[in-house]
Design a protein around this motif. Sequence first.
Motif, PDB file in Angstrom:
ATOM      1  N   LEU A  93     -57.596  46.193  15.392  1.00  0.00           N
ATOM      2  CA  LEU A  93     -57.511  45.383  16.559  1.00  0.00           C
ATOM      3  C   LEU A  93     -56.358  44.321  16.513  1.00  0.00           C
ATOM      4  O   LEU A  93     -55.835  43.978  17.412  1.00  0.00           O
ATOM      5  CB  LEU A  93     -58.969  44.873  16.924  1.00  0.00           C
ATOM      6  N   ILE A  94     -56.443  43.947  15.162  1.00  0.00           N
ATOM      7  CA  ILE A  94     -55.224  42.801  14.829  1.00  0.00           C
ATOM      8  C   ILE A  94     -53.865  43.566  15.099  1.00  0.00           C
ATOM      9  O   ILE A  94     -53.100  43.083  15.870  1.00  0.00           O
ATOM     10  CB  ILE A  94     -55.317  42.602  13.539  1.00  0.00           C
ATOM     11  N   TYR A  95     -53.687  44.761  14.653  1.00  0.00           N
ATOM     12  CA  TYR A  95     -52.353  45.471  14.921  1.00  0.00           C
ATOM     13  C   TYR A  95     -52.225  45.900  16.451  1.00  0.00           C
ATOM     14  O   TYR A  95     -51.153  45.344  16.896  1.00  0.00           O
ATOM     15  CB  TYR A  95     -52.312  46.793  14.153  1.00  0.00           C
ATOM     16  N   ASP A  96     -53.428  46.470  17.262  1.00  0.00           N
ATOM     17  CA  ASP A  96     -53.158  46.806  18.378  1.00  0.00           C
ATOM     18  C   ASP A  96     -52.888  45.606  19.413  1.00  0.00           C
ATOM     19  O   ASP A  96     -51.826  45.728  20.509  1.00  0.00           O
ATOM     20  CB  ASP A  96     -54.322  47.705  18.874  1.00  0.00           C
ATOM     21  N   GLU A  97     -53.868  44.690  19.312  1.00  0.00           N
ATOM     22  CA  GLU A  97     -53.754  43.567  20.408  1.00  0.00           C
ATOM     23  C   GLU A  97     -52.751  42.357  19.966  1.00  0.00           C
ATOM     24  O   GLU A  97     -52.622  41.483  20.440  1.00  0.00           O
ATOM     25  CB  GLU A  97     -55.074  42.874  20.582  1.00  0.00           C
ATOM     26  N   LYS A  98     -52.376  42.309  18.656  1.00  0.00           N
ATOM     27  CA  LYS A  98     -51.492  41.385  18.055  1.00  0.00           C
ATOM     28  C   LYS A  98     -52.300  39.928  18.335  1.00  0.00           C
ATOM     29  O   LYS A  98     -51.881  38.871  18.678  1.00  0.00           O
ATOM     30  CB  LYS A  98     -50.168  41.283  18.749  1.00  0.00           C
ATOM     31  N   ILE A  99     -53.362  39.899  17.784  1.00  0.00           N
ATOM     32  CA  ILE A  99     -54.317  38.694  17.677  1.00  0.00           C
ATOM     33  C   ILE A  99     -54.719  38.185  16.475  1.00  0.00           C
ATOM     34  O   ILE A  99     -54.776  38.736  15.487  1.00  0.00           O
ATOM     35  CB  ILE A  99     -55.521  38.888  18.559  1.00  0.00           C
ATOM     36  N   ASN A 100     -55.266  36.991  16.481  1.00  0.00           N
ATOM     37  CA  ASN A 100     -55.696  36.600  15.236  1.00  0.00           C
ATOM     38  C   ASN A 100     -56.757  36.999  14.651  1.00  0.00           C
ATOM     39  O   ASN A 100     -57.573  37.671  15.510  1.00  0.00           O
ATOM     40  CB  ASN A 100     -55.823  34.826  15.330  1.00  0.00           C
ATOM     41  N   VAL A 101     -57.078  37.114  13.413  1.00  0.00           N
ATOM     42  CA  VAL A 101     -58.362  37.746  12.690  1.00  0.00           C
ATOM     43  C   VAL A 101     -59.638  37.302  13.138  1.00  0.00           C
ATOM     44  O   VAL A 101     -60.330  38.180  13.616  1.00  0.00           O
ATOM     45  CB  VAL A 101     -58.019  37.905  11.254  1.00  0.00           C
ATOM     46  N   GLU A 102     -59.747  36.065  13.332  1.00  0.00           N
ATOM     47  CA  GLU A 102     -61.022  35.458  13.941  1.00  0.00           C
ATOM     48  C   GLU A 102     -61.621  36.122  15.384  1.00  0.00           C
ATOM     49  O   GLU A 102     -62.521  36.602  15.538  1.00  0.00           O
ATOM     50  CB  GLU A 102     -61.267  34.117  13.961  1.00  0.00           C
ATOM     51  N   TYR A 103     -60.754  36.177  16.106  1.00  0.00           N
ATOM     52  CA  TYR A 103     -60.891  36.963  17.244  1.00  0.00           C
ATOM     53  C   TYR A 103     -61.219  38.327  17.563  1.00  0.00           C
ATOM     54  O   TYR A 103     -61.967  38.659  18.028  1.00  0.00           O
ATOM     55  CB  TYR A 103     -59.671  36.374  18.417  1.00  0.00           C
ATOM     56  N   ALA A 104     -60.605  38.937  16.611  1.00  0.00           N
ATOM     57  CA  ALA A 104     -60.444  40.373  16.365  1.00  0.00           C
ATOM     58  C   ALA A 104     -61.841  40.589  15.897  1.00  0.00           C
ATOM     59  O   ALA A 104     -62.585  41.377  16.368  1.00  0.00           O
ATOM     60  CB  ALA A 104     -59.571  40.940  15.561  1.00  0.00           C
ATOM     61  N   LEU A 105     -62.124  39.904  14.889  1.00  0.00           N
ATOM     62  CA  LEU A 105     -63.479  40.006  14.344  1.00  0.00           C
ATOM     63  C   LEU A 105     -64.671  39.850  15.089  1.00  0.00           C
ATOM     64  O   LEU A 105     -65.595  40.628  15.241  1.00  0.00           O
ATOM     65  CB  LEU A 105     -63.751  39.373  12.741  1.00  0.00           C
TER      66      LEU A 105
END
Length: 575
Positions: A93-105
Amino acid sequence: MKFEGIAASPGIAIGRAYLVNEEEYCVIKRNVSEAQVKKEVARFKKSISRTENQFKRQRDRVIEEMGKKYARLFDAYMLILRDPLLYKDTIKLIYDEKINVEYALQMVIDKITKIFSMLDDEYMKDRIRDIQDVGNKVMRDLLGQQGVSLKDIQNRVAIIAHTLHPSDTVEMKKDRVIGFATDVGGKTSHVVIMAESLEIPAVVGLKRITRHVSPGDLLIIDGNEGIVHVNPDPEIIRIYRKKKQELEEARSQLIKIKDEPAVTKCGVEVELAVNIETVQEVSTVAQYGAKGIGLYRTEYFYINRSNLPTENEVYERISEVARSVFPHPVVVRTLDLGADKLAVQLGIKPEGNPFMGMRGIRLCLAYPGLFKTQLKGIMRASEIGNIHIMYPMITSIKEIKSANYILKEVIDDLESAGTPIKKGIKVGVMIETPAAALDIEHIANEVDFFSIGTNDLIQYTLAVDRISETVSYLYNPADITILKLINHIISKAGEKGKWVGMCGEMAGETLYTELLIGMGLRKFSMTGMFVPQIKQVIRNTTIAKSEDLARRVLAAGETAEIIEILRKNKEEYAK
Ligand code: PEP
Ligand code: MG
């Protein structure tokens, strides 16, 4: 974006967002650059390793202290940590959405929870809890690395948090924190009460606002309507700037009556006092033209510190307050620790249902040393001002007798040591549980006065948690059962010749002022800023009109009908 929550502390704040992470963490979405993506993944992997090491250490300790079979939970936790559902999906999700780890988790945890909750299987439900538990541990680790705290705030900001505690709000500086908005919380939580005292606009119960705000976003917090705008259009900002100015003008107009007496048109005086939590708030008595302090919530002196206050410290604090408002009275409420105000020094284990647990007088009677120290400090200060003592969270006469017994011991000790104290100090109780309200006639034999604590009386009568946003729709001072209880308390206290005041939030709401006067209430205590508006209602009404309103309200069978009557009455008065 516009969010609707619970209008908590009035006023409008316009400013930049500052996100606060605390134990019940809040997670903020951040879009990250291509270069940053790898760093976010690395942060995640490091966090997983740290959490794994933590589990290992815990497992080893459990094996040592309790035996191998109890350590299995940690083995299971470690498997979950590396489970592709959690581990791989977060990275993807971090790679696909380019978002911060907290939000992905957080998104991954939410997804797992949603899928597994659909299965009607107790075993699987337990597994969800395990996954959430593990996910939360990693999240805390991640957030802990950022280490932001309210104390660090340097600029004027609007705070966004999942939740705040009274220990947080008590640290807020009015010149730094211009407002706050939280995912959770109810209208009469102590966090909100503190915000009112500090005159900081607040909206609570916004459910998921933390997910939609990034640091530095422009916010409008409308504490009157319970609305928060995130990055609003210039037109909305213009409207709110105007609204804010109008509100401030209306307030300064209203404050002009501060030196006028709180007397009805027919000449009956009503006593208006303020509630305070800290010594600094004493100034609100004069600022808003009140007559003393109807509730001093002394427990704030016990939180945010690692040791307990000494008798001398208590004496000095209380003396300072008593001296400042003399000859007006100060109702010093003895410690109401517990529930949402915790003193870590006592080492009390967190309870599942803390508002029903070790709180207020229960805690004081369980820790008589602590109680005595406070009572000694208060009694010594009684020489200096016009002090009354009040016990919180009473549910039975037995508690009052026990508290009075301890008070008597304290008085005897001080007298035999030759310490000067005031004779015949008035002792009263909060009426904030249905049990105390229903037994008021007997309780009256043990005390000098009562103060109705509607904040708790409502939560305990209607079985609705005062700090919960999910059931806040049930939290209603106009509920017929609450009004019947209040009417009962006032009339029975009157029959017994004991004075009765009100210090819950209801006392500061103009919708109820005439009704309460009509029921016979003559003493109101509230957050300072509400005093002028209540005074204005008093000065515009008569006892006959108020009594007529009370008769009509009490005769109405249903809450909706009552609200309609009260609204119409308020509209008429506003004309
Ligand atoms: C109340 O319960 O109404 C009250 C005034 O006390 P507190 O809000 O501190 O519980
Ligand atoms: Mg209370």
